[in-house]
Design a protein around this motif. Sequence first.
Motif, PDB file in Angstrom:
ATOM      1  N   GLU A  16       0.907  -1.536  -0.274  1.00  0.00           N
ATOM      2  CA  GLU A  16      -0.184   0.282  -0.330  1.00  0.00           C
ATOM      3  C   GLU A  16       0.778   1.251   0.225  1.00  0.00           C
ATOM      4  O   GLU A  16       0.406   2.036  -1.012  1.00  0.00           O
ATOM      5  N   HIS A  17       1.839   0.761   1.169  1.00  0.00           N
ATOM      6  CA  HIS A  17       2.748   1.846   0.396  1.00  0.00           C
ATOM      7  C   HIS A  17       3.563   2.407  -0.037  1.00  0.00           C
ATOM      8  O   HIS A  17       3.526   3.675  -0.794  1.00  0.00           O
ATOM      9  N   VAL A  18       3.823   1.329  -0.918  1.00  0.00           N
ATOM     10  CA  VAL A  18       4.416   1.943  -2.055  1.00  0.00           C
ATOM     11  C   VAL A  18       3.740   2.746  -3.100  1.00  0.00           C
ATOM     12  O   VAL A  18       4.267   3.414  -4.302  1.00  0.00           O
ATOM     13  N   GLY A  19       2.609   2.180  -3.468  1.00  0.00           N
ATOM     14  CA  GLY A  19       1.636   2.983  -4.277  1.00  0.00           C
ATOM     15  C   GLY A  19       0.972   4.266  -3.584  1.00  0.00           C
ATOM     16  O   GLY A  19       1.071   4.919  -5.078  1.00  0.00           O
ATOM     17  N   ASN A  20       0.936   4.711  -2.864  1.00  0.00           N
ATOM     18  CA  ASN A  20       1.328   5.823  -2.315  1.00  0.00           C
ATOM     19  C   ASN A  20       1.751   6.922  -2.267  1.00  0.00           C
ATOM     20  O   ASN A  20       1.577   7.986  -3.099  1.00  0.00           O
ATOM     21  N   VAL A  21       3.296   6.197  -2.360  1.00  0.00           N
ATOM     22  CA  VAL A  21       3.913   7.530  -3.039  1.00  0.00           C
ATOM     23  C   VAL A  21       5.124   7.141  -4.113  1.00  0.00           C
ATOM     24  O   VAL A  21       6.167   8.151  -4.059  1.00  0.00           O
ATOM     25  N   ALA A  22       4.457   6.308  -5.116  1.00  0.00           N
ATOM     26  CA  ALA A  22       4.635   6.387  -6.109  1.00  0.00           C
ATOM     27  C   ALA A  22       5.078   7.475  -6.700  1.00  0.00           C
ATOM     28  O   ALA A  22       6.189   7.419  -7.783  1.00  0.00           O
ATOM     29  N   GLU A  23       4.548   8.879  -7.266  1.00  0.00           N
ATOM     30  CA  GLU A  23       5.026  10.024  -7.439  1.00  0.00           C
ATOM     31  C   GLU A  23       5.729  11.285  -6.876  1.00  0.00           C
ATOM     32  O   GLU A  23       6.473  11.475  -7.839  1.00  0.00           O
ATOM     33  N   VAL A  24       5.643  11.148  -5.525  1.00  0.00           N
ATOM     34  CA  VAL A  24       6.742  11.841  -5.302  1.00  0.00           C
ATOM     35  C   VAL A  24       8.094  10.735  -4.609  1.00  0.00           C
ATOM     36  O   VAL A  24       8.984  11.901  -4.715  1.00  0.00           O
ATOM     37  N   LEU A  25       8.258  10.044  -5.074  1.00  0.00           N
ATOM     38  CA  LEU A  25       9.499   9.278  -4.570  1.00  0.00           C
ATOM     39  C   LEU A  25      10.631   9.726  -5.468  1.00  0.00           C
ATOM     40  O   LEU A  25      11.910   9.996  -5.021  1.00  0.00           O
ATOM     41  N   PRO A  26      10.443   9.325  -7.048  1.00  0.00           N
ATOM     42  CA  PRO A  26      11.256   9.742  -8.080  1.00  0.00           C
ATOM     43  C   PRO A  26      11.459  11.605  -7.531  1.00  0.00           C
ATOM     44  O   PRO A  26      12.849  11.615  -7.659  1.00  0.00           O
ATOM     45  N   ARG A  27      10.981  12.264  -6.892  1.00  0.00           N
ATOM     46  CA  ARG A  27      11.209  13.278  -7.226  1.00  0.00           C
ATOM     47  C   ARG A  27      12.000  13.520  -6.012  1.00  0.00           C
ATOM     48  O   ARG A  27      13.100  14.705  -5.893  1.00  0.00           O
ATOM     49  N   LEU A  28      12.055  13.083  -4.563  1.00  0.00           N
ATOM     50  CA  LEU A  28      12.913  12.543  -3.716  1.00  0.00           C
ATOM     51  C   LEU A  28      13.437  12.239  -3.500  1.00  0.00           C
ATOM     52  O   LEU A  28      15.108  13.431  -3.400  1.00  0.00           O
ATOM     53  N   ALA A  29      14.057  11.422  -4.745  1.00  0.00           N
ATOM     54  CA  ALA A  29      15.439  11.081  -5.326  1.00  0.00           C
ATOM     55  C   ALA A  29      16.600  11.832  -5.322  1.00  0.00           C
ATOM     56  O   ALA A  29      17.455  12.289  -5.795  1.00  0.00           O
ATOM     57  N   GLN A  30      15.222  13.147  -6.934  1.00  0.00           N
ATOM     58  CA  GLN A  30      16.018  13.786  -7.481  1.00  0.00           C
ATOM     59  C   GLN A  30      16.553  14.779  -6.845  1.00  0.00           C
ATOM     60  O   GLN A  30      17.606  15.007  -7.209  1.00  0.00           O
ATOM     61  N   LEU A  31      16.071  14.691  -6.364  1.00  0.00           N
ATOM     62  CA  LEU A  31      16.575  16.050  -5.159  1.00  0.00           C
ATOM     63  C   LEU A  31      17.355  15.896  -3.964  1.00  0.00           C
ATOM     64  O   LEU A  31      18.049  17.122  -3.352  1.00  0.00           O
ATOM     65  N   GLY A  32      17.161  14.467  -3.718  1.00  0.00           N
ATOM     66  CA  GLY A  32      17.853  14.166  -2.784  1.00  0.00           C
ATOM     67  C   GLY A  32      18.968  13.414  -3.023  1.00  0.00           C
ATOM     68  O   GLY A  32      19.973  12.759  -2.379  1.00  0.00           O
ATOM     69  N   GLY A  33      19.711  13.420  -4.411  1.00  0.00           N
ATOM     70  CA  GLY A  33      21.169  13.396  -4.585  1.00  0.00           C
ATOM     71  C   GLY A  33      20.684  11.144  -4.914  1.00  0.00           C
ATOM     72  O   GLY A  33      21.626  10.919  -4.366  1.00  0.00           O
ATOM     73  N   GLY A  34      19.974  11.356  -5.419  1.00  0.00           N
ATOM     74  CA  GLY A  34      19.948   9.328  -5.133  1.00  0.00           C
ATOM     75  C   GLY A  34      18.819   9.005  -3.968  1.00  0.00           C
ATOM     76  O   GLY A  34      18.683   9.981  -2.840  1.00  0.00           O
ATOM     77  N   VAL A  35      17.851   7.933  -3.839  1.00  0.00           N
ATOM     78  CA  VAL A  35      17.816   7.251  -2.546  1.00  0.00           C
ATOM     79  C   VAL A  35      18.556   5.892  -2.510  1.00  0.00           C
ATOM     80  O   VAL A  35      18.657   5.042  -3.436  1.00  0.00           O
ATOM     81  N   GLU A  36      18.648   5.343  -1.578  1.00  0.00           N
ATOM     82  CA  GLU A  36      19.240   4.457  -0.983  1.00  0.00           C
ATOM     83  C   GLU A  36      18.351   3.158  -0.120  1.00  0.00           C
ATOM     84  O   GLU A  36      18.424   4.090   1.051  1.00  0.00           O
ATOM     85  N   ILE A  37      18.052   2.086  -0.531  1.00  0.00           N
ATOM     86  CA  ILE A  37      17.168   2.024   0.383  1.00  0.00           C
ATOM     87  C   ILE A  37      17.010   0.416   0.862  1.00  0.00           C
ATOM     88  O   ILE A  37      17.692  -0.963   0.534  1.00  0.00           O
ATOM     89  N   ASP A  38      17.162   0.467   2.522  1.00  0.00           N
ATOM     90  CA  ASP A  38      17.705  -0.793   3.353  1.00  0.00           C
ATOM     91  C   ASP A  38      16.643  -1.270   3.593  1.00  0.00           C
ATOM     92  O   ASP A  38      15.271  -0.552   4.768  1.00  0.00           O
ATOM     93  N   VAL A  39      15.732  -2.954   3.299  1.00  0.00           N
ATOM     94  CA  VAL A  39      14.718  -3.522   4.133  1.00  0.00           C
ATOM     95  C   VAL A  39      15.026  -4.382   5.248  1.00  0.00           C
ATOM     96  O   VAL A  39      16.395  -5.131   5.123  1.00  0.00           O
ATOM     97  N   LEU A  40      14.385  -4.128   6.298  1.00  0.00           N
ATOM     98  CA  LEU A  40      14.550  -5.144   7.624  1.00  0.00           C
ATOM     99  C   LEU A  40      13.236  -6.020   7.980  1.00  0.00           C
ATOM    100  O   LEU A  40      12.350  -5.755   8.574  1.00  0.00           O
ATOM    101  N   GLY A  41      13.167  -6.957   7.397  1.00  0.00           N
ATOM    102  CA  GLY A  41      12.336  -8.118   7.607  1.00  0.00           C
ATOM    103  C   GLY A  41      12.241  -9.350   6.698  1.00  0.00           C
ATOM    104  O   GLY A  41      12.715  -9.016   5.296  1.00  0.00           O
ATOM    105  N   THR A  42      11.341 -10.471   7.496  1.00  0.00           N
ATOM    106  CA  THR A  42      10.848 -11.761   5.688  1.00  0.00           C
ATOM    107  C   THR A  42       9.908 -11.187   4.752  1.00  0.00           C
ATOM    108  O   THR A  42       8.767 -10.671   5.327  1.00  0.00           O
TER     109      THR A  42
END
Length: 117
Positions: free
Chosen positions: A68-94
């Motif tokens: 659900e979250h990934v769908g909700n931020v699909a529009e803004v995340l690319p802009r954040l990554a562009q403004l923030g010098g990219g994005v590095e995501i670590d996932v913790l969990g099964t």
Amino acid sequence: MNENEIVMIATFPNIPEENVAAFTAAVAESLDAVRTEKGNLQYDWFMDDDRSRCVVLERYRDAAAVVEHVGNVAEVLPRLAQLGGGVEIDVLGTLPADLHAALESRVRAIHGLVAGK
């Protein structure tokens, strides 16, 4: 952390000074996009003292909440990554196999739960 919860740590590593205002505006937009997510247990944004690096600590009830979250931020995340010098995501969990495959191309590392309290 229970066995169903998923934690994500997103880092925007290099926010140029001229992008700080636009970046923080996009952060507010992201917060608005996720306010109704019932499975989103934590969504906290942290910036270092010179506002050139941002870390987001996210915690989700389960894999469905991540979807659900990934769908909700699909529009803004690319802009954040562009403004923030990219994005590095670590996932913790099964993760279920289908979600693992879907996120694999977007994240730096996925760490499955080995043990916890």
